[in-house]
Design an enzyme around this catalytic site. Structure first.
Site, PDB file in Angstrom:
ATOM      1  N   TYR A 117      12.809 -75.449  34.688  1.00 46.87           N
ATOM      2  CA  TYR A 117      12.138 -75.300  33.382  1.00 46.87           C
ATOM      3  C   TYR A 117      10.667 -74.981  33.581  1.00 46.87           C
ATOM      4  O   TYR A 117      10.110 -74.099  32.934  1.00 46.87           O
ATOM      5  CB  TYR A 117      12.312 -76.616  32.608  1.00 46.87           C
ATOM      6  CG  TYR A 117      11.547 -76.730  31.316  1.00 46.87           C
ATOM      7  CD1 TYR A 117      12.107 -76.293  30.120  1.00 46.87           C
ATOM      8  CD2 TYR A 117      10.274 -77.304  31.279  1.00 46.87           C
ATOM      9  CE1 TYR A 117      11.418 -76.418  28.919  1.00 46.87           C
ATOM     10  CE2 TYR A 117       9.582 -77.432  30.077  1.00 46.87           C
ATOM     11  CZ  TYR A 117      10.155 -76.992  28.914  1.00 46.87           C
ATOM     12  OH  TYR A 117       9.467 -77.119  27.738  1.00 46.87           O
ATOM     13  N   HIS A 161      26.625 -79.247  28.991  1.00 51.94           N
ATOM     14  CA  HIS A 161      25.780 -80.243  29.664  1.00 51.94           C
ATOM     15  C   HIS A 161      26.599 -81.030  30.684  1.00 51.94           C
ATOM     16  O   HIS A 161      26.092 -82.004  31.253  1.00 51.94           O
ATOM     17  CB  HIS A 161      25.212 -81.241  28.645  1.00 51.94           C
ATOM     18  CG  HIS A 161      24.257 -80.642  27.654  1.00 51.94           C
ATOM     19  ND1 HIS A 161      23.174 -79.872  28.016  1.00 51.94           N
ATOM     20  CD2 HIS A 161      24.215 -80.708  26.296  1.00 51.94           C
ATOM     21  CE1 HIS A 161      22.514 -79.499  26.932  1.00 51.94           C
ATOM     22  NE2 HIS A 161      23.134 -79.992  25.883  1.00 51.94           N
ATOM     23  N   LYS A 217      27.470 -72.610  26.627  1.00 53.80           N
ATOM     24  CA  LYS A 217      26.594 -73.674  27.155  1.00 53.80           C
ATOM     25  C   LYS A 217      27.419 -74.918  27.462  1.00 53.80           C
ATOM     26  O   LYS A 217      28.465 -75.151  26.852  1.00 53.80           O
ATOM     27  CB  LYS A 217      25.551 -74.075  26.106  1.00 53.80           C
ATOM     28  CG  LYS A 217      24.532 -73.027  25.800  1.00 53.80           C
ATOM     29  CD  LYS A 217      23.507 -73.543  24.809  1.00 53.80           C
ATOM     30  CE  LYS A 217      24.071 -73.684  23.425  1.00 53.80           C
ATOM     31  NZ  LYS A 217      23.108 -74.101  22.399  1.00 53.80           N
ATOM     32  N   LYS A 220      18.098 -81.781  27.230  1.00 50.64           N
ATOM     33  CA  LYS A 220      16.629 -81.781  27.103  1.00 50.64           C
ATOM     34  C   LYS A 220      15.915 -81.121  28.278  1.00 50.64           C
ATOM     35  O   LYS A 220      14.770 -81.411  28.594  1.00 50.64           O
ATOM     36  CB  LYS A 220      16.058 -83.212  26.887  1.00 50.64           C
ATOM     37  CG  LYS A 220      16.682 -83.908  25.719  1.00 50.64           C
ATOM     38  CD  LYS A 220      16.449 -83.195  24.416  1.00 50.64           C
ATOM     39  CE  LYS A 220      17.693 -83.153  23.562  1.00 50.64           C
ATOM     40  NZ  LYS A 220      17.635 -82.131  22.501  1.00 50.64           N
ATOM     41  N   SER A 221      16.656 -80.197  28.925  1.00 50.22           N
ATOM     42  CA  SER A 221      16.068 -79.469  30.059  1.00 50.22           C
ATOM     43  C   SER A 221      15.553 -78.094  29.648  1.00 50.22           C
ATOM     44  O   SER A 221      15.222 -77.279  30.503  1.00 50.22           O
ATOM     45  CB  SER A 221      17.118 -79.296  31.158  1.00 50.22           C
ATOM     46  OG  SER A 221      17.592 -80.537  31.593  1.00 50.22           O
TER      47      SER A 221
END
Ligand SMILES: Nc1ncnc2c1ncn2[C@@H]1O[C@H](COP(=O)(O)O)[C@@H](OP(=O)(O)O)[C@H]1O
Ligand SMILES: CCc1ccc(OS(=O)(=O)O)cc1
Length: 227
Positions: free
Chosen positions: A196, A111, A109, A55-56
């Site tokens: 972000y 996390h 990607k 959620k970044s």
């Protein structure tokens, strides 16, 4: 309570049991059994890795990286699902075997915290872009995500979720450690550390200020927008 919530109860105990603990870090269940293979995952110099705490703004970053690396047309970017173009290392799909065989240059990607990433990345063997988002906005986003995720079926309050967040009791572990670990590596030659708020808010900020002025006219209601 809504009917759908009653059908998918998730008591604190049930919710806890959904995680898999690895070296003291809570990871989603799909990470189980593959952490050693991930540590030994072969990295290529041409790879670009996008690493974030969930959620970044991972999708936003991947759009930018995809556009730049593929020389793609920004007008077409909305037409395709970029998520499908960039695999997540630890997800069940497409899985490590498929990612190993992808043609170069790979965009991957993850996390996972820095220390659990392939050891080749620690040796500077490929580029890593890390993006951090301020934790106050992130925790709201992560809460909504947990509420919507069928597999987690989180039914706690936001207050309880925040407690879990500050006590490092959510999937992918402590946001605080995740960010600090990468911050310590921000000057490594293969690491680019982004925020972000710098790539999203700064570019949109002026537009919003302009529109706010135009649409709010003489109204003197103001908000503390902070970057
Ligand atoms: N172009 C973009 N595509 C998808 N998400 C974007 C985005 N730009 C900003 N975001 C925000 O990034 C967050 C999701 O992060 P991630 O991609 O890491 O899952 C969401 O935050 P909110 O839930 O606060 O709206 C979403 O709104
Ligand atoms: C809590 C489980 C989970 C699963 C997947 C995640 O990644 S993403 O936000 O969908 O990219 C994060 C947490």
């Amino acid at each position: 309570m809504a009917e759908s919530e009653a059908e998918t109860p998730s008591t604190p105990g049930e919710f806890e049991s959904k995680y898999f603990e690895f070296h003291g870090v809570r990871l989603p269940p799909f990470c189980r059994g593959k952490m050693e293979e991930i540590a030994n995952f072969p990295v290529r110099p041409s790879d670009v890795w996008i690493v974030t705490y969930p959620k970044s703004g991972t999708s936003l970053l991947q759009e930018v990286v995809y556009l730049v690396s593929q020389g793609a047309d920004p007008d077409e970017i909305g037409l395709m699902n970029i998520d499908e173009q960039l695999p997540v290392l630890e997800y069940p799909q497409p899985g490590l075997d498929i990612i190993k065989e992808l043609t170069s240059p790979r965009l991957i990607k993850s996390h996972l915290p820095y220390r659990f990433l392939p050891s080749d990345l620690h040796n500077g063997d490929s580029k890593v872009i890390y993006m951090a988002r301020n934790p106050k906005d992130l925790v709201v986003s992560y809460y909504q995500f947990h509420r919507s995720l069928r597999t987690m079926s989180y039914r706690g309050t936001f207050q309880e979720f925040c407690r879990r967040f500050v006590n490092d009791r959510l999937g992918y572990g402590s946001w605080f450690e995740h960010v600090q670990e990468f911050w310590e590596h921000r000057t490594d030659s293969n690491v680019l550390f982004l925020k972000y708020e710098d790539i999203f808010t700064v570019s949109m900020n002026e537009k919003f200020d302009l529109v706010y002025k135009q649409k709010m006219g003489k109204c003197d209601l103001t908000f503390d927008f902070y970057l």
